[in-house]
Design a protein around this motif. Structure first.
Motif, PDB file in Angstrom:
ATOM      1  N   PRO A 167       0.844  -1.196   0.000  1.00 48.40           N
ATOM      2  CA  PRO A 167       0.000   0.000   0.000  1.00 48.40           C
ATOM      3  C   PRO A 167       0.875   1.240   0.000  1.00 48.40           C
ATOM      4  O   PRO A 167       2.035   1.185   0.406  1.00 48.40           O
ATOM      5  N   PRO A 168       0.347   2.374  -0.472  1.00 48.78           N
ATOM      6  CA  PRO A 168       1.117   3.611  -0.420  1.00 48.78           C
ATOM      7  C   PRO A 168       1.513   3.925   1.019  1.00 48.78           C
ATOM      8  O   PRO A 168       0.852   3.506   1.958  1.00 48.78           O
ATOM      9  N   SER A 169       2.575   4.696   1.194  1.00 43.63           N
ATOM     10  CA  SER A 169       3.090   4.980   2.528  1.00 43.63           C
ATOM     11  C   SER A 169       2.078   5.701   3.406  1.00 43.63           C
ATOM     12  O   SER A 169       2.117   5.578   4.615  1.00 43.63           O
ATOM     13  N   ASP A 170       1.166   6.459   2.808  1.00 43.68           N
ATOM     14  CA  ASP A 170       0.191   7.190   3.622  1.00 43.68           C
ATOM     15  C   ASP A 170      -1.150   6.460   3.690  1.00 43.68           C
ATOM     16  O   ASP A 170      -2.154   7.040   4.024  1.00 43.68           O
TER      17      ASP A 170
ATOM     18  N   ALA B  55      -5.893  13.073   6.317  1.00 43.95           N
ATOM     19  CA  ALA B  55      -5.369  14.198   5.541  1.00 43.95           C
ATOM     20  C   ALA B  55      -4.572  15.140   6.442  1.00 43.95           C
ATOM     21  O   ALA B  55      -3.540  15.674   6.038  1.00 43.95           O
ATOM     22  N   GLU B  56      -5.037  15.312   7.687  1.00 41.60           N
ATOM     23  CA  GLU B  56      -4.339  16.196   8.618  1.00 41.60           C
ATOM     24  C   GLU B  56      -2.942  15.672   8.935  1.00 41.60           C
ATOM     25  O   GLU B  56      -1.974  16.433   8.982  1.00 41.60           O
ATOM     26  N   LEU B  57      -2.820  14.358   9.137  1.00 37.60           N
ATOM     27  CA  LEU B  57      -1.519  13.771   9.436  1.00 37.60           C
ATOM     28  C   LEU B  57      -0.581  13.872   8.237  1.00 37.60           C
ATOM     29  O   LEU B  57       0.601  14.202   8.383  1.00 37.60           O
ATOM     30  N   ARG B  58      -1.112  13.633   7.040  1.00 37.71           N
ATOM     31  CA  ARG B  58      -0.280  13.765   5.826  1.00 37.71           C
ATOM     32  C   ARG B  58       0.213  15.198   5.667  1.00 37.71           C
ATOM     33  O   ARG B  58       1.374  15.437   5.332  1.00 37.71           O
ATOM     34  N   ARG B  59      -0.669  16.176   5.928  1.00 38.53           N
ATOM     35  CA  ARG B  59      -0.311  17.589   5.828  1.00 38.53           C
ATOM     36  C   ARG B  59       0.773  17.935   6.859  1.00 38.53           C
ATOM     37  O   ARG B  59       1.751  18.606   6.555  1.00 38.53           O
TER      38      ARG B  59
END
Length: 95
Positions: A56-59, A64-68
């Motif tokens: 799976p992709p790393s994120d 969305a908040e954690l990725r940001r």
């Protein structure tokens, strides 16, 4: 070959010499005429041999908040990262 894939011979010459890349449609026609897969033409191994293709992709599953936050943290200098780490340690994890 240019006639078989439907492009001008001058364009095919530029493709052959590496001065330009074909469009997706031209690339597909080229693969069809040569009876090879796109993976073969690009020098790729079969997908089942590529380890990352099944991961799976790393994120995956992250908000969305954690990725940001992670994108912003990657831009910080070492001192700022230490400060952010100390601040983060002060928060209790949600149960």
């Amino acid at each position: 070959m240019a006639e078989r894939i439907g492009i001008a011979s001058e364009v095919y010459g530029r493709l052959e010499r590496g001065h330009m890349l074909p469009s997706i449609q031209t690339f597909r026609r080229l693969c069809t005429v040569l009876s090879i897969s796109a993976d073969e033409a690009l020098g790729l191994k079969p997908v089942q041999d590529v380890k990352w293709a099944n991961e799976p992709p790393s994120d995956y599953g992250e908000s969305a908040e954690l990725r940001r936050l992670m994108r912003r943290a990657k831009q910080l200098d070492r001192t700022s990262i230490r400060i952010l780490s100390v601040l983060a340690a002060q928060f209790k994890p949600r149960s």
